[in-house]
Design an enzyme around this catalytic site. Structure first.
Site: not given
Ligand code: GRF
Length: 208
Positions: A12-14, A108, A110
């Site tokens: 969950g760093t993003n 998203n 990537h």
């Protein structure tokens, strides 16, 4: 106000970059309605809890069939009545019914410069292993809209990161996350929240 749901599978760093961006005002006009994870143990759910954001688990393993999982996932998202779905390290394939229903409303992150090193099998560390194996000197990250393919939707933002001598997949992943992912994902959400993004003929355009 842009209402979003963030879908996660791991650390969950993003997600944290998005939470911090909303808190700091880097992301305006946005509310995080909930975090959905396929993985009950995802540390991302801890991050959501600490930020007072509802965490919801919809795990394929807890359903009789893939179809019933897909139905439950779509029902869960529909119930949140969001404007945008953000896939932030979400490792489950989004059901076609959902990508069609939420066309141009799913993004998203990537960890490569699409169309390089993307598609089936390219996720997480595997992307960086392939980058090092090929010997490319510049990699980076991409935010794209999600369509019925894998990493094939309209590209919204990209940010380049140099590959350094001696990089391991892990050191490269960390640099791409820090220097690229955590920068362009919040920026993409902020642009969408403030009406700066248009889609035309399968391409995304940002107005300054
Ligand atoms: C990262 O490798 C990111 O590139 C990809 O998912 C992985 C986990 O990210 N999108 P996070 O720490 O769970 O946000």
């Amino acid at each position: 106000m842009l209402r979003i749901v963030v879908m996660v599978s791991g650390g969950g760093t993003n997600l944290q970059a998005i939470i911090d961006g909303v808190a700091s005002g880097e992301i305006t006009n946005t509310e995080i309605a909930a975090v959905i994870s396929n993985n009950r143990k995802a540390y991302a759910l801890e991050r959501a809890g600490k930020a007072g954001i509802p965490g919801i688990v919809v795990s394929p393993g807890e359903f009789e069939s893939r179809e019933s999982f897909h139905e439950a996932l779509l029902e869960t998202v529909d119930a949140l009545q969001v404007d945008l779905i953000v896939l932030a390290g979400y490792l489950v394939v989004i059901p076609e019914k959902m990508t069609r229903q939420y066309e141009n409303r799913i993004i998203n992150i990537h960890p490569s410069l699409i169309p390089s090193f993307c598609g089936k099998g390219y996720y997480g560390l595997k992307v960086h292993e392939a980058v090092l194996e090929r010997g490319v000197k510049v990699t980076g990250a991409t935010v794209h809209f999600v369509d019925q393919g894998t990493d094939t939707g309209p590209i919204l933002l990209q940010k380049a990161v140099n590959v350094m001598n001696g990089d391991s997949p892990k050191s490269l992943q960390e640099r791409v996350m820090e220097q690229a992912e955590w920068v362009i994902l919040p920026r993409a959400i902020n642009l969408i929240a403030n009406g700066k993004v248009t889609l035309k003929d399968g391409k995304a355009y940002v107005r300054s």
